[in-house]
Design a protein around this motif. Structure first.
Motif, PDB file in Angstrom:
ATOM      1  N   ARG A 278       5.987   1.427  13.555  1.00  0.00           N
ATOM      2  CA  ARG A 278       6.467   2.380  12.550  1.00  0.00           C
ATOM      3  C   ARG A 278       7.003   1.655  11.323  1.00  0.00           C
ATOM      4  NH1 ARG A 278       8.243   5.078  17.238  1.00  0.00           N
ATOM      5  NH2 ARG A 278      10.347   4.258  17.013  1.00  0.00           N
ATOM      6  N   ARG A 279       7.714   0.558  11.535  1.00  0.00           N
ATOM      7  CA  ARG A 279       8.266  -0.202  10.402  1.00  0.00           C
ATOM      8  C   ARG A 279       7.153  -0.818   9.559  1.00  0.00           C
ATOM      9  NH1 ARG A 279      12.910  -2.653  14.210  1.00  0.00           N
ATOM     10  NH2 ARG A 279      14.355  -0.917  14.009  1.00  0.00           N
ATOM     11  N   ILE A 280       6.122  -1.346  10.206  1.00  0.00           N
ATOM     12  CA  ILE A 280       4.989  -1.909   9.466  1.00  0.00           C
ATOM     13  C   ILE A 280       4.275  -0.796   8.697  1.00  0.00           C
ATOM     14  CG2 ILE A 280       2.696  -2.983   9.712  1.00  0.00           C
ATOM     15  CD1 ILE A 280       5.014  -4.964  10.042  1.00  0.00           C
ATOM     16  N   ALA A 281       4.058   0.350   9.327  1.00  0.00           N
ATOM     17  CA  ALA A 281       3.371   1.469   8.673  1.00  0.00           C
ATOM     18  C   ALA A 281       4.149   1.985   7.465  1.00  0.00           C
ATOM     19  CB  ALA A 281       3.135   2.604   9.671  1.00  0.00           C
ATOM     20  N   ALA A 282       5.466   1.864   7.498  1.00  0.00           N
ATOM     21  CA  ALA A 282       6.297   2.373   6.404  1.00  0.00           C
ATOM     22  C   ALA A 282       6.355   1.428   5.208  1.00  0.00           C
ATOM     23  CB  ALA A 282       7.720   2.635   6.925  1.00  0.00           C
ATOM     24  N   LEU A 283       5.885   0.182   5.367  1.00  0.00           N
ATOM     25  CA  LEU A 283       5.903  -0.766   4.245  1.00  0.00           C
ATOM     26  C   LEU A 283       4.951  -0.307   3.146  1.00  0.00           C
ATOM     27  CD1 LEU A 283       5.830  -4.215   6.080  1.00  0.00           C
ATOM     28  CD2 LEU A 283       7.784  -3.123   4.958  1.00  0.00           C
ATOM     29  N   ARG A 284       5.362  -0.486   1.928  1.00  0.00           N
ATOM     30  CA  ARG A 284       4.512  -0.140   0.781  1.00  0.00           C
ATOM     31  C   ARG A 284       4.398  -1.351  -0.123  1.00  0.00           C
ATOM     32  NH1 ARG A 284       2.884   3.110   3.722  1.00  0.00           N
ATOM     33  NH2 ARG A 284       3.616   5.220   3.894  1.00  0.00           N
ATOM     34  N   CYS A 285       3.171  -1.692  -0.493  1.00  0.00           N
ATOM     35  CA  CYS A 285       2.952  -2.793  -1.434  1.00  0.00           C
ATOM     36  C   CYS A 285       3.303  -2.315  -2.821  1.00  0.00           C
ATOM     37  CB  CYS A 285       1.493  -3.251  -1.409  1.00  0.00           C
ATOM     38  SG  CYS A 285       1.020  -4.037   0.132  1.00  0.00           S
ATOM     39  N   PRO A 286       3.964  -3.163  -3.632  1.00  0.00           N
ATOM     40  CA  PRO A 286       4.294  -2.747  -4.994  1.00  0.00           C
ATOM     41  C   PRO A 286       3.016  -2.594  -5.819  1.00  0.00           C
ATOM     42  CG  PRO A 286       4.884  -5.045  -4.632  1.00  0.00           C
ATOM     43  CD  PRO A 286       4.440  -4.498  -3.319  1.00  0.00           C
ATOM     44  N   ASP A 287       3.036  -1.655  -6.749  1.00  0.00           N
ATOM     45  CA  ASP A 287       1.909  -1.490  -7.658  1.00  0.00           C
ATOM     46  C   ASP A 287       1.837  -2.709  -8.564  1.00  0.00           C
ATOM     47  OD1 ASP A 287       1.343   1.003  -6.615  1.00  0.00           O
ATOM     48  OD2 ASP A 287       2.590   2.054  -8.093  1.00  0.00           O
ATOM     49  N   LYS A 288       0.655  -2.959  -9.122  1.00  0.00           N
ATOM     50  CA  LYS A 288       0.494  -4.080 -10.053  1.00  0.00           C
ATOM     51  C   LYS A 288       1.466  -3.952 -11.220  1.00  0.00           C
ATOM     52  CE  LYS A 288      -4.298  -5.100  -9.004  1.00  0.00           C
ATOM     53  NZ  LYS A 288      -5.655  -5.213  -9.537  1.00  0.00           N
ATOM     54  N   GLU A 289       1.738  -2.733 -11.630  1.00  0.00           N
ATOM     55  CA  GLU A 289       2.653  -2.488 -12.753  1.00  0.00           C
ATOM     56  C   GLU A 289       4.081  -2.886 -12.398  1.00  0.00           C
ATOM     57  OE1 GLU A 289       2.056   1.625 -13.390  1.00  0.00           O
ATOM     58  OE2 GLU A 289       0.004   1.373 -14.074  1.00  0.00           O
ATOM     59  N   ASP A 290       4.445  -2.798 -11.095  1.00  0.00           N
ATOM     60  CA  ASP A 290       5.797  -3.146 -10.668  1.00  0.00           C
ATOM     61  C   ASP A 290       5.998  -4.650 -10.588  1.00  0.00           C
ATOM     62  OD1 ASP A 290       6.277  -0.467 -10.419  1.00  0.00           O
ATOM     63  OD2 ASP A 290       5.991  -0.416  -8.252  1.00  0.00           O
TER      64      ASP A 290
END
Length: 76
Positions: free
Chosen positions: A63-75
Motif C-alpha cells: 500500500r505504501r509503494i502504491a501510494a507513492l507519486r513521482c513528481p511531475d517534470k514541472e515540479d
C-alpha cells in the motif's frame, strides 16, 4: 547505464543501507513457508530480498509503494 551497488553500514546494530541504480528490475515473491513472505528485486546481478514477518506487513508495504507519486517534470 552502469550498475554500481553500494552498501553502507549504519551506526545502529542490525541495520544496513544498500543503494543500487535500477532501470527495469524483475520483482517477484519468493516461495515462503506461508508465514514470512520474501519480496525479491533483481536486475543486472543486483539482488535485494526483503523478508516480511507476515502477510499483513507485506500488504502494508504494498500500500505504501502504491501510494507513492513521482513528481511531475514541472515540479523538479
Amino acid at each position: 547505464m552502469e550498475m554500481k551497488p553500494r552498501i553502507a553500514p549504519t551506526l545502529e546494530l542490525g541495520l544496513m543501507k544498500a543503494t543500487a541504480s535500477l532501470q527495469d528490475p524483475e520483482v517477484s515473491l519468493s516461495p515462503w513457508d506461508a508465514q514470512m513472505p520474501v519480496l525479491c528485486i533483481e536486475e543486472g546481478g543486483v539482488v535485494v530480498e526483503l523478508e516480511f514477518p507476515d502477510r499483513e506487513a507485506l500488504a502494508r508495504f504494498q500500500r505504501r509503494i502504491a501510494a507513492l507519486r513521482c513528481p511531475d517534470k514541472e515540479d523538479a
